[in-house]
Design a protein around this motif. Sequence first.
Motif, short mmCIF file in Angstrom:
data_model
loop_
_atom_site.label_atom_id
_atom_site.label_comp_id
_atom_site.label_asym_id
_atom_site.label_seq_id
_atom_site.Cartn_x
_atom_site.Cartn_y
_atom_site.Cartn_z
N ARG A 141 0.83 -1.20 0.00
CA ARG A 141 0.00 0.00 0.00
C ARG A 141 0.86 1.25 0.00
NH1 ARG A 141 -4.63 1.69 4.53
NH2 ARG A 141 -5.08 3.75 3.65
N ALA A 142 1.91 1.26 0.84
CA ALA A 142 2.79 2.42 0.90
C ALA A 142 3.52 2.61 -0.42
CB ALA A 142 3.79 2.26 2.04
N LYS A 143 3.90 1.51 -1.05
CA LYS A 143 4.58 1.59 -2.34
C LYS A 143 3.65 2.19 -3.39
CE LYS A 143 7.40 -1.66 -3.63
NZ LYS A 143 7.96 -2.94 -4.14
N ARG A 144 2.39 1.77 -3.37
CA ARG A 144 1.41 2.32 -4.31
C ARG A 144 1.25 3.83 -4.11
NH1 ARG A 144 -1.91 -2.32 -2.87
NH2 ARG A 144 -1.78 -3.89 -4.52
N GLU A 145 1.15 4.24 -2.85
CA GLU A 145 0.97 5.66 -2.56
C GLU A 145 2.19 6.45 -3.01
OE1 GLU A 145 0.21 5.67 1.61
OE2 GLU A 145 -1.93 5.16 1.39
N ARG A 146 3.37 5.90 -2.82
CA ARG A 146 4.60 6.57 -3.23
C ARG A 146 4.67 6.64 -4.76
NH1 ARG A 146 9.91 5.09 -3.84
NH2 ARG A 146 9.45 2.92 -3.33
N ALA A 147 4.29 5.57 -5.42
CA ALA A 147 4.30 5.55 -6.89
C ALA A 147 3.34 6.58 -7.46
CB ALA A 147 3.94 4.15 -7.39
N VAL A 148 2.17 6.69 -6.86
CA VAL A 148 1.20 7.68 -7.31
C VAL A 148 1.73 9.09 -7.08
CG1 VAL A 148 -1.09 8.66 -6.84
CG2 VAL A 148 -0.81 6.18 -7.03
N GLU A 149 2.40 9.32 -5.97
CA GLU A 149 2.98 10.64 -5.69
C GLU A 149 4.08 10.96 -6.70
OE1 GLU A 149 3.97 14.33 -3.97
OE2 GLU A 149 2.15 13.12 -4.06
N ILE A 150 4.88 9.97 -7.06
CA ILE A 150 5.90 10.18 -8.08
C ILE A 150 5.26 10.63 -9.39
CG2 ILE A 150 7.56 8.98 -9.58
CD1 ILE A 150 8.33 7.28 -7.09
N CYS A 151 4.19 9.94 -9.77
CA CYS A 151 3.49 10.30 -11.01
C CYS A 151 2.87 11.70 -10.91
CB CYS A 151 2.41 9.26 -11.32
SG CYS A 151 3.07 7.67 -11.90
N ARG A 152 2.35 12.05 -9.73
CA ARG A 152 1.77 13.38 -9.56
C ARG A 152 2.83 14.45 -9.78
NH1 ARG A 152 1.50 17.51 -6.42
NH2 ARG A 152 3.00 16.65 -4.93
N ARG A 153 4.00 14.24 -9.20
CA ARG A 153 5.08 15.22 -9.36
C ARG A 153 5.57 15.25 -10.81
NH1 ARG A 153 8.86 14.51 -3.87
NH2 ARG A 153 7.11 14.38 -2.39
N ILE A 193 0.89 -1.62 -9.32
CA ILE A 193 0.89 -0.61 -8.27
C ILE A 193 0.35 0.75 -8.72
CG2 ILE A 193 2.75 -1.71 -6.99
CD1 ILE A 193 4.69 0.30 -8.12
N LEU A 194 0.23 0.95 -10.03
CA LEU A 194 -0.29 2.23 -10.52
C LEU A 194 -1.71 2.07 -11.04
CD1 LEU A 194 2.77 3.68 -12.49
CD2 LEU A 194 1.81 4.56 -10.36
N PRO A 195 -2.60 2.98 -10.71
CA PRO A 195 -3.96 2.93 -11.25
C PRO A 195 -3.95 3.15 -12.76
CG PRO A 195 -3.60 4.99 -10.07
CD PRO A 195 -2.41 4.13 -9.79
N HIS A 196 -4.91 2.56 -13.43
CA HIS A 196 -4.95 2.59 -14.89
C HIS A 196 -4.89 4.00 -15.46
CE1 HIS A 196 -6.88 2.41 -18.91
NE2 HIS A 196 -6.26 1.24 -19.00
N GLU A 197 -5.51 4.95 -14.79
CA GLU A 197 -5.56 6.31 -15.34
C GLU A 197 -4.19 6.98 -15.40
OE1 GLU A 197 -7.02 6.70 -10.96
OE2 GLU A 197 -7.25 5.30 -12.64
#
Length: 227
Positions: A7-19, A174-178
């Motif tokens: 879960r933490a890895k997913r959240e970090r991956a999403v934050e990387i994509c956001r940045r 770990i990354l959502p499809h969108e």
Amino acid sequence: MARESQRAKRERAVEICRRMGELYPDAQSALSFSNPFELVICVMLSAQTTDAAVNRVTPELFRRWPDAQSMAGTDPDEVGEVIRTIGFWRAKAQHCVEASQIIVSDFGGEVPRTMEELTKLPGVGRKTANIVLNKAYGVVDGIAVDTHVYRLATRFGLTKAPTPLAAEQDLLKILPHELWGSVNEQWIHFGRDTCTARAPKCAGCPMADICPSAGQPDRYTKQRKTK
């Protein structure tokens, strides 16, 4: 970085994509193309070669063979003469002609629109197919993992996979499809600008606070050497 939960890895991956999205909101391919046929040929030619090198040969290539029908009927040696300044030009010339022949014989001259059909073309793997589907048809069926994306995914601690193909499967989990569709271009730009292969610019990197490799520039290189 201590072992993190999925879960933490997913959240970090999403934050990387956001940045990444903030850094490169309008990231575009450096390859020059105007239709699906040109795109599939360009991406095929770009393997182990810079986009700039591909762009130098494709104007003449597409002037002489603007579509699958015309390229399917030519001799690979003729194509090779046009693209011989890029890496692995002999094999790529053969693939250009063979892929064109299949596009004509099996798909009525139109570049296919599915992963299964695209990967039947010589010289086209999942990475190329993902790019063609995304950019030509707006279909996001995966993540195009090239050397830049693979390097970043490894340094970000999002995969330990031994190959880009296997790394794609880790990222898809770990990354959502969108977010899949924007990864390739944004991460390529970041890999060229900041997280370079030989001398990543960790000091001042906007990902440093969430990257387990920050300050350890040899981590990716050492991992590659052990394979």
